[in-house]
Enzyme design. Structure first.
Site, PDB file in Angstrom:
ATOM      1  N   HIS A 164       0.078   3.516   9.202  1.00  0.00           N
ATOM      2  CA  HIS A 164       0.395   2.084   9.276  1.00  0.00           C
ATOM      3  C   HIS A 164      -0.632   1.255   8.482  1.00  0.00           C
ATOM      4  CE1 HIS A 164       1.415  -1.873  11.082  1.00  0.00           C
ATOM      5  NE2 HIS A 164       0.105  -2.054  11.034  1.00  0.00           N
ATOM      6  N   GLU A 165      -1.924   1.543   8.681  1.00  0.00           N
ATOM      7  CA  GLU A 165      -2.958   0.777   7.965  1.00  0.00           C
ATOM      8  C   GLU A 165      -2.842   0.996   6.461  1.00  0.00           C
ATOM      9  OE1 GLU A 165      -4.207  -1.488   9.520  1.00  0.00           O
ATOM     10  OE2 GLU A 165      -3.905  -0.767  11.554  1.00  0.00           O
ATOM     11  N   HIS A 212      -0.403  -1.262   4.849  1.00  0.00           N
ATOM     12  CA  HIS A 212      -0.950  -2.552   4.400  1.00  0.00           C
ATOM     13  C   HIS A 212      -1.590  -2.422   3.012  1.00  0.00           C
ATOM     14  CE1 HIS A 212      -0.079  -4.700   8.032  1.00  0.00           C
ATOM     15  NE2 HIS A 212      -0.837  -3.933   8.788  1.00  0.00           N
ATOM     16  N   HIS A 224      -0.570  -4.416  -0.356  1.00  0.00           N
ATOM     17  CA  HIS A 224      -1.538  -5.102  -1.209  1.00  0.00           C
ATOM     18  C   HIS A 224      -1.383  -4.654  -2.665  1.00  0.00           C
ATOM     19  CE1 HIS A 224      -6.019  -6.280  -1.985  1.00  0.00           C
ATOM     20  NE2 HIS A 224      -5.191  -7.221  -2.367  1.00  0.00           N
TER      21      HIS A 224
HETATM   22 ZN   LIG Z   1      -0.928  -3.805  10.837  1.00  0.00          ZN
END
Ligand SMILES: [Zn+2]
Length: 247
Positions: free
Chosen positions: A112-113, A116, A120
Site C-alpha cells: 500500500h505504501e 503512494h 507520486h
Molecule cells: Zn495510505
C-alpha cells in the site's frame, strides 16, 4: 437562506444543533467500532505467515522495482501503524512491525505504501492536489481548535460570531482535506492489490490475497470514518452559527 444553511437544515432538521450534536455522537461511535475492527483485523493477519516468506521491506523493494522506481528508499521507523510514504525525501517508511515481519498484514501495508510512491512517480492528480493543500491545511488545523472554542464563547457572551466563523472556515478546510485523502488511499490500495495479484511469487495463494484485501479495506474505512466525523463536527459548528442567525 444560503447553501450551507440549506444543507445543515436538511441534515440536522429544523431542530437546530441538537440533531447535529446527535449525528456527531453517532459517527464518533461508528468510528470507534471501525477503529477496533481495523486493529483486530491487522492483529489477526499479522500472525499469518506469508508462504513466500518475504518481509515487508522485501515486498516494498520488489514492488518499487517492478514499477520502475529506483529513487525511492525503503526505511524502518519507530512506532506502531506509523507506516507512510514521504514524497519530500522519497522514502517508504515502514514501522518495525511491518519492515521485519513476514506476514500477510506486513505485505499488504508495504505494498500500500509503495502504491503512494507509484502515485507520486506517475503524478497521480489526487495526490498532487492533496500535497498542494498541505500548507493551507497545516495552518488551518493549528487555528481550528482555539478559534472554535473561543468563537463559541464570544458568540454566546457578546453576540459576535466573527471568530466562530473563522473557526468554521478553518474546519471546512481540514474537512475538505480529509475527503481529498480518500481517493488517494483507495487508489494506493487498488495499486497494491493489483500488483500482489500479478505476483504469485510474493503472494502465493488466493487466501493470502483475500486477507490482504480485507486488511486494506478496513484501513481505508478508518479514513472514511475520519472524514465523516470531521464533516459531522463541521455541521455541528455550522448549526451553532445558524442558531445565532435565527435569533
Ligand atoms: Zn495510505
Amino acid at each position: 437562506m444560503d447553501h450551507l444553511q440549506l444543507i445543515t437544515g436538511y441534515i440536522a432538521g429544523s431542530g437546530g444543533f441538537n440533531s447535529a450534536w446527535l449525528l456527531m455522537i453517532i459517527i464518533a461511535l461508528v468510528s470507534l467500532g471501525v477503529q477496533w475492527r481495523f486493529r483486530s483485523k491487522f492483529k489477526e493477519y499479522a500472525e499469518i505467515g506469508l508462504m513466500s516468506g518475504m518481509s515487508g521491506a522485501e515486498v516494498a523493494e520488489r514492488m518499487l522495482r517492478d514499477n520502475g522506481i529506483y529513487d525511492v528508499q525503503v526505511i524502518s521507523v519507530e512506532g506502531q501503524l506509523t507506516d507512510h510514504y514521504n514524497p519530500e525525501n522519497r522514502t517508504v517508511n515502514l514501522s518495525q512491525d511491518v519492515y521485519y515481519s513476514r506476514s500477510v498484514a506486513a505485505a499488504a501495508v508495504a505494498a500500500h505504501e509503495c502504491g503512494h510512491a507509484v502515485q507520486h512517480a506517475k503524478s497521480y492528480s489526487w495526490l498532487k492536489f492533496r500535497s498542494a493543500m498541505v500548507p493551507l491545511v497545516t495552518t488551518a488545523s493549528t487555528i481550528t481548535q482555539w478559534t472554535l472554542m473561543i468563537g463559541v464563547m464570544l458568540m454566546f457572551f457578546s453576540g459576535n460570531a466573527t471568530v466562530l466563523f473563522i473557526g468554521v472556515l478553518a474546519l471546512a478546510v481540514v474537512t475538505a482535506f480529509s475527503f481529498v485523502t480518500l481517493p488517494v488511499e483507495f487508489d494506493a490500495s487498488r495499486r497494491a492489490l493489483a500488483w500482489l495479484d500479478n505476483n504469485h511469487s510474493v503472494m502465493q495463494t488466493r487466501q493470502e490475497h483475500a486477507e490482504a484485501k480485507d486488511a486494506l479495506w478496513w484501513a481505508a474505512m478508518t479514513y472514511v470514518v475520519a472524514a465523516l466525523s470531521s464533516l459531522a463536527t463541521l455541521l455541528y459548528y455550522v448549526s451553532i452559527l445558524n442558531s445565532r442567525n435565527r435569533d
